[in-house]
Design a protein around this motif. Structure first.
Motif, PDB file in Angstrom:
ATOM      1  N   ARG A 330       0.822  -1.194   0.000  1.00 30.67           N
ATOM      2  CA  ARG A 330       0.000   0.000   0.000  1.00 30.67           C
ATOM      3  C   ARG A 330       0.865   1.256   0.000  1.00 30.67           C
ATOM      4  O   ARG A 330       0.554   2.232  -0.675  1.00 30.67           O
ATOM      5  N   GLN A 331       1.960   1.242   0.758  1.00 29.61           N
ATOM      6  CA  GLN A 331       2.866   2.393   0.779  1.00 29.61           C
ATOM      7  C   GLN A 331       3.523   2.582  -0.579  1.00 29.61           C
ATOM      8  O   GLN A 331       3.682   3.708  -1.057  1.00 29.61           O
ATOM      9  N   TRP A 333       2.241   1.789  -3.489  1.00 29.47           N
ATOM     10  CA  TRP A 333       1.246   2.355  -4.396  1.00 29.47           C
ATOM     11  C   TRP A 333       1.058   3.841  -4.130  1.00 29.47           C
ATOM     12  O   TRP A 333       0.982   4.630  -5.071  1.00 29.47           O
ATOM     13  N   TYR A 334       0.978   4.204  -2.866  1.00 33.93           N
ATOM     14  CA  TYR A 334       0.809   5.623  -2.546  1.00 33.93           C
ATOM     15  C   TYR A 334       1.998   6.437  -3.068  1.00 33.93           C
ATOM     16  O   TYR A 334       1.812   7.509  -3.653  1.00 33.93           O
ATOM     17  N   ASN A 335       3.196   5.933  -2.867  1.00 38.98           N
ATOM     18  CA  ASN A 335       4.394   6.646  -3.338  1.00 38.98           C
ATOM     19  C   ASN A 335       4.360   6.811  -4.856  1.00 38.98           C
ATOM     20  O   ASN A 335       4.715   7.871  -5.388  1.00 38.98           O
ATOM     21  N   LEU A 397      -4.919  13.538  -2.952  1.00 36.86           N
ATOM     22  CA  LEU A 397      -3.776  12.707  -2.599  1.00 36.86           C
ATOM     23  C   LEU A 397      -3.740  12.448  -1.090  1.00 36.86           C
ATOM     24  O   LEU A 397      -3.433  11.339  -0.643  1.00 36.86           O
ATOM     25  N   MET A 400      -6.233   9.907  -0.437  1.00 38.42           N
ATOM     26  CA  MET A 400      -5.781   8.622  -0.951  1.00 38.42           C
ATOM     27  C   MET A 400      -4.951   7.899   0.116  1.00 38.42           C
ATOM     28  O   MET A 400      -5.058   6.685   0.290  1.00 38.42           O
ATOM     29  N   ARG A 401      -4.134   8.645   0.824  1.00 35.53           N
ATOM     30  CA  ARG A 401      -3.318   8.052   1.882  1.00 35.53           C
ATOM     31  C   ARG A 401      -4.208   7.472   2.986  1.00 35.53           C
ATOM     32  O   ARG A 401      -3.974   6.366   3.470  1.00 35.53           O
ATOM     33  N   LEU A 404      -5.910   4.297   1.872  1.00 39.25           N
ATOM     34  CA  LEU A 404      -5.009   3.146   1.911  1.00 39.25           C
ATOM     35  C   LEU A 404      -4.656   2.728   3.335  1.00 39.25           C
ATOM     36  O   LEU A 404      -3.790   1.872   3.529  1.00 39.25           O
ATOM     37  N   SER A 409      -2.173  11.911   6.661  1.00 40.45           N
ATOM     38  CA  SER A 409      -0.893  12.397   6.157  1.00 40.45           C
ATOM     39  C   SER A 409      -0.424  13.639   6.893  1.00 40.45           C
ATOM     40  O   SER A 409       0.755  13.975   6.868  1.00 40.45           O
TER      41      SER A 409
END
Length: 455
Positions: A330-331, A333-335, A397, A400-401, A404, A409
């Protein structure tokens, strides 16, 4: 402006917003339950925040769609029919509710293809007569406005099953015939003794496809190959009524039907500009424009790079699947999503409709790809005051974090600042300060985070 809502799916007690698809968008209905007779499946626990519900005085047209793996969410009934509720919506004019509708995805016995039936019931003036039972249509309107979904779906499915079984649907011979027969629209007509009949009716204006002004798009189409629907050698329905995997001249493409001139123009322009970004060393995981298809038909669209074995981030993170996705993945994908968004901004480009449904995970390397650059926004992800801006992308964004399950954030908050002599609300994203008119707080309580405007 009419709106489109997309109902989220959550595991019990989870407030996280979720959805499954782009404008016209949509949501996985993994939390489905059957009516008492076990005949039709539908999503449960839906509360709509569209204008008109909840005792509001004025109505605004809107619709909600529920996407689900077809085989897993079509329930067989006694006749061999398989069906589920696939959507609902209503049409309003000058603040008054004119009609509502419910959509059923139906597969006939021994068939491998699905047909969507849109059942419309009109909100007609009713004389107040004592001791007279409301007609089936009146009951449907009342249940719809009260959001009594279980009772509404049960009532409709009971009356509609004979229609589903009696309507002849010829097997499609090609993609165009498949698209033509993929949705049938009927108006519910009340009769005596609590019975109904059905008559064919036009598609509601909120769902009608806008005709493309090809003269306006001509400049963006330069040097782009043009194909006919008749050239499609084989196809597979990837996202109902929106995305297809198609084979043309031995090559495989993603065929996306357009929503109209403006969205087509923007998507083609964005795909062209992002290709130039790639050529400058910025590797963006976005589809490439491969062609235009269907000019002169009801189903024009674009051909793009087909992402192998695609799965939307929304579907991967729905209840029942999220435990199988590691924090590390998941991290990652977020990155990847964040890197792509920042790369777009460095080149003066804006994604726009930031949400999990517009992120595709490929089945080979399990990388995150950004899709859908036709514009628009999604309530719960991007607020109208920052729609189509870098600030809107950054707000999406941040959400989105949280989607996930990576925690807040901490990259955005509200503050009052003075611009000249006028105090204004400001969205602070990371270390950037972006003045805006207003911003809704994070809507964790919303039941309908997906909205599309029509017109």
């Amino acid at each position: 402006m009419p709106r489109k809502a997309e109902s989220p799916v959550r595991s019990p007690g989870s407030p996280r917003p979720d959805e499954a698809d782009n404008q016209a968008s949509r949501c996985d209905s993994t939390n489905s339950e059957s009516i008492s007779s076990g005949r039709v499946r539908w999503p449960c626990d839906i509360r709509l925040d569209l204008i008109g519900f909840g005792g509001q005085q004025a109505w605004e047209s809107g619709d909600v769609y529920f996407n689900a793996p077809r085989d897993g969410h079509l329930r067989a009934i006694d006749s061999g029919l398989r069906a589920r509720v696939s959507g609902l919506g209503h049409v309003a004019f000058r603040g008054a509710l004119q009609a509502a509708y419910v959509c059923f995805m139906v597969r006939l016995p021994e068939s491998v293809m699905d047909t969507e039936y849109l059942i419309r019931f009109d909100n007609s003036p009713r004389p107040a007569l004592r001791n007279q039972k409301p007609s089936v249509v009146d009951q449907c309107i009342d249940l719809y406005t009260q959001q009594s979904w279980a009772e509404l779906f049960s009532l409709l499915s009971r009356h509609c099953e004979p229609l589903f079984l009696s309507t002849p649907v010829a097997p499609p011979q090609d993609l165009e015939s498949y698209l033509i027969r993929s949705r049938l629209c009927f108006r519910l007509i009340p009769q005596r003794n609590d019975t109904v009949t059905f008559e064919p009716c036009p598609v509601p204006p909120t769902l009608a496809r806008e005709e493309v002004d090809w003269d306006a798009v001509e400049g963006e189409m330069r040097d782009t190959p043009v194909f006919q629907l008749s050239e499609v050698e084989w196809f597979r329905d990837v996202e109902r009524g929106k995305i297809f995997e198609v084979g043309i001249r031995g090559a495989t493409f993603a065929y996306k039907m357009t929503r109209g001139t403006e969205s087509l123009q923007r998507e083609i322009s964005m795909l062209r500009k992002m290709k130039q970004c790639n050529q400058k060393g910025r590797s963006l995981r976005v589809p490439k424009l491969e062609g235009i298809i269907g000019i002169g038909t009801q189903y024009p669209g674009i051909l793009m790079t087909y992402i192998p074995s695609p799965a939307s981030l929304a579907s991967l993170m729905t209840a029942g699947n999220e435990g199988e996705v590691s924090i590390a993945e998941r991290q990652k994908w977020y990155n990847q999503i964040a890197d792509a968004v920042h790369a777009l901004h460095r080149h003066g480009l804006v994604w726009g409709d930031v949400k999990a449904a517009n992120v595709v995970i490929d089945g080979v390397h399990r990388d995150a790809w950004l899709v859908d650059f036709g514009g628009g926004r999604t309530v719960g992800w991007v607020d109208s005051s920052v729609s189509g801006t870098e600030a809107g992308d950054l707000l999406g964004l941040s959400k989105m974090r949280k989607f996930l399950s990576l925690g807040d954030s901490g990259t955005y908050f509200m503050a009052k600042v003075h611009v000249g002599d006028n105090p204004r609300e400001t969205l602070i994203v990371g270390f950037e300060v972006v003045p805006i008119v207003s911003l809704l707080p994070y809507p964790g309580h919303l039941r309908t985070p997906y909205v599309r405007g029509h017109g």
